[in-house]
Design a protein around this motif. Structure first.
Motif, PDB file in Angstrom:
ATOM      1  N   HIS A 302       1.214  -1.436   0.171  1.00  0.00           N
ATOM      2  CA  HIS A 302      -0.191  -0.345   0.152  1.00  0.00           C
ATOM      3  C   HIS A 302       0.904   1.358   0.130  1.00  0.00           C
ATOM      4  CE1 HIS A 302      -3.877  -2.366   1.552  1.00  0.00           C
ATOM      5  NE2 HIS A 302      -4.129  -1.950   0.371  1.00  0.00           N
ATOM      6  N   ALA A 306       0.997   3.960  -3.493  1.00  0.00           N
ATOM      7  CA  ALA A 306       0.116   5.354  -3.701  1.00  0.00           C
ATOM      8  C   ALA A 306       0.885   6.634  -4.085  1.00  0.00           C
ATOM      9  CB  ALA A 306      -0.014   5.851  -2.113  1.00  0.00           C
ATOM     10  N   ARG A 309       0.723   5.730  -7.436  1.00  0.00           N
ATOM     11  CA  ARG A 309      -0.842   5.946  -8.014  1.00  0.00           C
ATOM     12  C   ARG A 309      -0.355   7.598  -8.746  1.00  0.00           C
ATOM     13  NH1 ARG A 309      -3.316   5.341  -3.729  1.00  0.00           N
ATOM     14  NH2 ARG A 309      -3.544   7.440  -3.806  1.00  0.00           N
ATOM     15  N   HIS A 310       0.529   8.710  -7.336  1.00  0.00           N
ATOM     16  CA  HIS A 310       0.433   9.460  -8.019  1.00  0.00           C
ATOM     17  C   HIS A 310       1.673  10.302  -8.858  1.00  0.00           C
ATOM     18  CE1 HIS A 310      -0.211  10.156  -3.072  1.00  0.00           C
ATOM     19  NE2 HIS A 310      -1.526  10.064  -4.143  1.00  0.00           N
ATOM     20  N   ILE A 313      -0.326   9.765 -12.451  1.00  0.00           N
ATOM     21  CA  ILE A 313      -1.841  10.768 -12.420  1.00  0.00           C
ATOM     22  C   ILE A 313      -1.171  11.460 -13.123  1.00  0.00           C
ATOM     23  CG2 ILE A 313      -3.744  12.016 -11.501  1.00  0.00           C
ATOM     24  CD1 ILE A 313      -4.207   9.017  -9.739  1.00  0.00           C
ATOM     25  N   PHE A 314       0.352  12.164 -12.239  1.00  0.00           N
ATOM     26  CA  PHE A 314       0.706  13.596 -12.915  1.00  0.00           C
ATOM     27  C   PHE A 314       1.754  13.461 -14.597  1.00  0.00           C
ATOM     28  CE2 PHE A 314       0.246  13.636  -7.840  1.00  0.00           C
ATOM     29  CZ  PHE A 314      -0.097  15.348  -8.302  1.00  0.00           C
ATOM     30  N   GLU A 316       0.438  11.689 -16.341  1.00  0.00           N
ATOM     31  CA  GLU A 316      -0.585  11.610 -17.259  1.00  0.00           C
ATOM     32  C   GLU A 316      -1.430  12.849 -17.381  1.00  0.00           C
ATOM     33  OE1 GLU A 316      -3.929   9.365 -15.287  1.00  0.00           O
ATOM     34  OE2 GLU A 316      -5.699  10.559 -16.352  1.00  0.00           O
ATOM     35  N   LEU A 317      -2.095  13.932 -16.096  1.00  0.00           N
ATOM     36  CA  LEU A 317      -1.611  15.377 -16.237  1.00  0.00           C
ATOM     37  C   LEU A 317      -1.069  16.239 -17.426  1.00  0.00           C
ATOM     38  CD1 LEU A 317      -2.758  15.507 -12.275  1.00  0.00           C
ATOM     39  CD2 LEU A 317      -4.681  15.960 -14.532  1.00  0.00           C
ATOM     40  N   GLU A 321      -3.059  18.469 -19.149  1.00  0.00           N
ATOM     41  CA  GLU A 321      -3.008  19.827 -19.741  1.00  0.00           C
ATOM     42  C   GLU A 321      -1.515  20.098 -19.785  1.00  0.00           C
ATOM     43  OE1 GLU A 321      -3.704  20.459 -15.074  1.00  0.00           O
ATOM     44  OE2 GLU A 321      -5.846  18.255 -15.418  1.00  0.00           O
ATOM     45  N   ARG A 345       2.842  -1.209 -10.583  1.00  0.00           N
ATOM     46  CA  ARG A 345       1.396  -1.455 -10.022  1.00  0.00           C
ATOM     47  C   ARG A 345       1.269  -3.251 -10.133  1.00  0.00           C
ATOM     48  NH1 ARG A 345      -1.661   2.055 -13.571  1.00  0.00           N
ATOM     49  NH2 ARG A 345      -1.141   3.642 -12.071  1.00  0.00           N
ATOM     50  N   LYS A 349       1.077  -5.779  -7.313  1.00  0.00           N
ATOM     51  CA  LYS A 349      -0.358  -6.400  -6.869  1.00  0.00           C
ATOM     52  C   LYS A 349       0.757  -8.753  -6.474  1.00  0.00           C
ATOM     53  CE  LYS A 349      -3.427  -3.830  -8.337  1.00  0.00           C
ATOM     54  NZ  LYS A 349      -4.838  -3.018  -8.946  1.00  0.00           N
TER      55      LYS A 349
END
Lengths: 517, 131
Positions: A302, A306, A309-310, A313-314, A316-317, A321, A345, A349
């Motif tokens: 876990h 975290a 994942r960040h 996502i960043f 991706e952003l 953007e 990831r 898992k």
């Protein structure tokens, strides 16, 4: 030869008044028909009388005269006796006195048939009123059967004693507690271990009724035993807590086996208890360790997920953007970051599932391993080509039972090791091959690298067991240990194959699955 | 202004949730707490429409915070949605047991955060202010 007397023709009263001569013949007749060998002889061993049994026993074959009592009259008895026993006979006779006129001796004689016959002689010295010896009397009885039976019985008793000693040794050598009881709760036999657990010794328990030893508290055990005896079915592997004599709580596993006595048919029960306290403690410890490991794996994964994942996502952003401000190269790099995140990831898992270490925790199904190998090798093909080398992959369709992410890890680890431990003096060559046999696939990854030093070969699969001579090369020392755990989890084996020439060769096996075609 | 309280020790997660929520509804004030120690008092003082609560936090974890919210008479019926990185069934049933109004797993993509914000919006705003 004496004439036989027809007793039926004699009146009882006449018999009483019988004259001496008739009486004499009468006694001779009785003695002749007696089964014992009877003879009388003078102090100089001159035979004065033998009965027919004696004559028949010592007589020679074929000569009728020699089988008659008359033949022996006047003969030297010592001549009749076998040479080896003459001295003993004389010695025995010389010991007779008016006070102790009788003695016994045994002799053995080989009969005409070759059979050994044992005779027991009763020797009596006959003394006159002055105490002077005037004659001897000897009565011999064939005790061969009795003697043989006694011998056999003695041998049997000896064998039985040995058997009992051996049984006792075996019983007492057993680490288990063993009781052999009847249906009345009498302990017929038990071993030392069992006696010790009762705080007693074997002798004081054997034959005792447990009600006499423990009072009413014996009833619980008796009832349990009776249930098994009456059901006729053994009770196996019954685990229960118990308090041994030393007071420390423990665990025992008990087997109760009922059976009927082979001769009397009486009900019996064999109770075998094994102390499994240590096993139980280890089991509890293992459970705690597994729980801790599970918690650790869960928390670690876990904590790793975290930030991962960040990152994803960043990335991706940034792509979505800030696309206008990023060059094409930059966008490609961001795409690589996203791919890496997705891959990691998946690894986390799978690793989490793996750390939980139960085969059902991993989704093992039908898997095309050729695709997995191809994917891994393709991803490294360019790098290997840049080093002037090549990777060969198998052409077979390898269908196994496995989990793709985990097995990709195994193949990737082995290929990456081959690249990492390459020999810089020659172009790198890696070959992955496969062979199917007896329901399993054997996958081999071989290379022409620096190889594994013989001393370190036994430790290559140890956690952090990376070969020290190459310690300067990049690597965590986890890879091969992880490979081993993954392969074992799949029910396979993994090994380093000793190579005579250059490089190293790793082999692992996986269960084959049915091809869909 | 309508308020939403986010309790999460991870600053980045708070930022992502906040960003996604504001994308769905810009007229919103987001209150952030890095631990659940002041959850009950903040709910009382700020009266947010709902609280988005993480589970795995150092010190007091999300379940203990939820328990404290449910035990206080003034915050007992306050809407709490658990937003966690854990997809474990055990965590979901625990959240249900402690009286959470919903359970959402933190997504792996920003697109996922957008969807998460939509779900929160629907369950909190549309239910509270039906047209």
């Amino acid at each position: 030869m004496y004439e036989s007397i027809e007793f039926s023709r004699l009146d009882r009263r006449e018999l009483v008044k019988m004259p001496d001569q008739i009486m004499h013949r009468e006694y001779h007749s009785i003695l002749d028909s007696h089964p014992d060998l009877i003879c009388r002889f003078t102090r100089d061993y001159v035979v004065r009388f033998v009965n027919r049994t004696f004559a028949s026993f010592f007589g020679s074959d074929g000569v009728s005269e020699e089988n008659t009592p008359e033949f022996f009259i006047g003969k030297d008895l010592i001549e009749v006796v076998q040479k080896g026993q003459r001295h003993r006979l004389k010695s025995k006779l010389s010991q007779l006195t008016p006070e102790s006129p009788q003695t016994e001796m045994r002799s053995m004689r080989v009969a005409k048939t070759g059979e050994e016959i044992i005779l027991k002689w009763t020797l009596i010295g006959l003394f006159d009123q002055e105490g002077e010896l005037y004659e001897y009397q000897a009565a011999g009885r064939d005790i061969t059967t009795e003697f043989n039976l006694t011998q056999a019985l003695e041998q049997r008793n000896q064998d039985l004693e040995v058997l009992q000693t051996e049984m006792r040794l075996v019983l007492d050598a057993m680490p288990n507690k063993i009781w052999y009881k009847d249906d009345k709760n009498i302990i017929l036999k038990l071993n030392e271990e069992a006696a010790q657990s009762m705080g007693m010794d074997v002798k004081s328990v054997e034959g005792a009724n447990t009600y006499d030893l423990f009072g009413d508290s014996a009833k619980t055990y008796h009832d349990d035993d009776l249930k098994v005896i009456n059901s006729g079915k053994p009770l196996l592997g019954y685990v229960e807590r118990y308090t041994p004599n030393d007071g420390a709580m423990g665990w025992v596993q008990t087997d109760k086996i009922p059976f009927d006595h082979p001769v009397t048919g009486e009900k019996r029960i064999l109770v075998v208890s094994t102390d499994i306290t240590e096993l139980k403690e280890q089991e509890a410890l293992l459970k705690t360790i597994n729980k801790n490991l599970d918690d650790f794996a869960s928390l670690t994964s876990h904590d790793l997920q975290a930030p991962l994942r960040h990152i994803g996502i960043f990335a991706e952003l940034l792509q979505e953007e800030c696309a206008d401000n990023i060059s094409e190269d930059g966008k490609e790099y961001l795409s690589e970051i996203s791919d890496g995140v997705i891959h990691m990831r998946g690894l986390i898992k799978s690793f989490l599932k793996f750390m939980r270490a139960s085969p059902e925790g991993v989704d093992i199904g039908r898997l095309n391993l050729t695709e997995v190998i191809t994917k891994v090798c393709k991803a490294r093909e360019q790098d290997v080509a840049n080093l002037g080398g090549e990777i060969r992959i198998p052409q077979d369709e390898i269908i196994v039972r496995g989990e793709s992410v985990l097995l990709e890890q195994v193949v990737a680890n082995l290929i990456d090791n081959a690249i990492k431990y390459r020999d810089h003096t020659r172009p790198i060559k890696i070959e992955v091959s496969a062979k199917k046999s007896l329901g399993e696939w054997r996958i081999t990854v071989s290379d022409n690298g620096v190889g594994v030093e013989r001393n370190f070969a036994p430790h290559v699969f140890d956690l952090f067991g990376r070969a020290k001579p190459h310690a300067h090369r990049e690597g965590s020392g986890v890879g091969l240990a992880l490979c081993k755990r993954i392969v074992i989890l799949h029910g396979g084996t993994i090994a380093l194959i000793e190579k005579q020439d250059v490089g190293s060769e790793f082999m692992f096996t996986l269960k084959a699955a049915q091809s869909l075609e | 202004m309508r308020k939403i309280l986010i309790i999460d020790d991870d600053k980045t997660d708070r930022l992502l949730i906040k960003k996604a929520l504001l994308k769905v509804e810009s007229d919103l004030e987001i209150i952030e707490l890095a631990s659940g120690r002041e959850a009950v008092s903040t709910i009382k003082s700020e009266s947010p429409l709902a609280t988005l609560l993480d589970i795995r936090m150092p010190g007091i974890d999300g379940f203990q915070v939820l328990k404290a919210i449910r035990e206080d008479t003034k915050t007992r019926s306050h809407p709490v949605i658990m937003v966690s990185g854990s997809d474990e069934t055990s965590d979901k049933s625990m959240a249900n047991e402690f009286g959470a109004d919903g359970y959402l797993v933190k997504p792996d993509s920003f697109l996922g955060y957008g969807e998460l914000a939509q779900v929160i919006y629907k369950s909190v705003f549309e239910r509270l202010q039906p047209e």
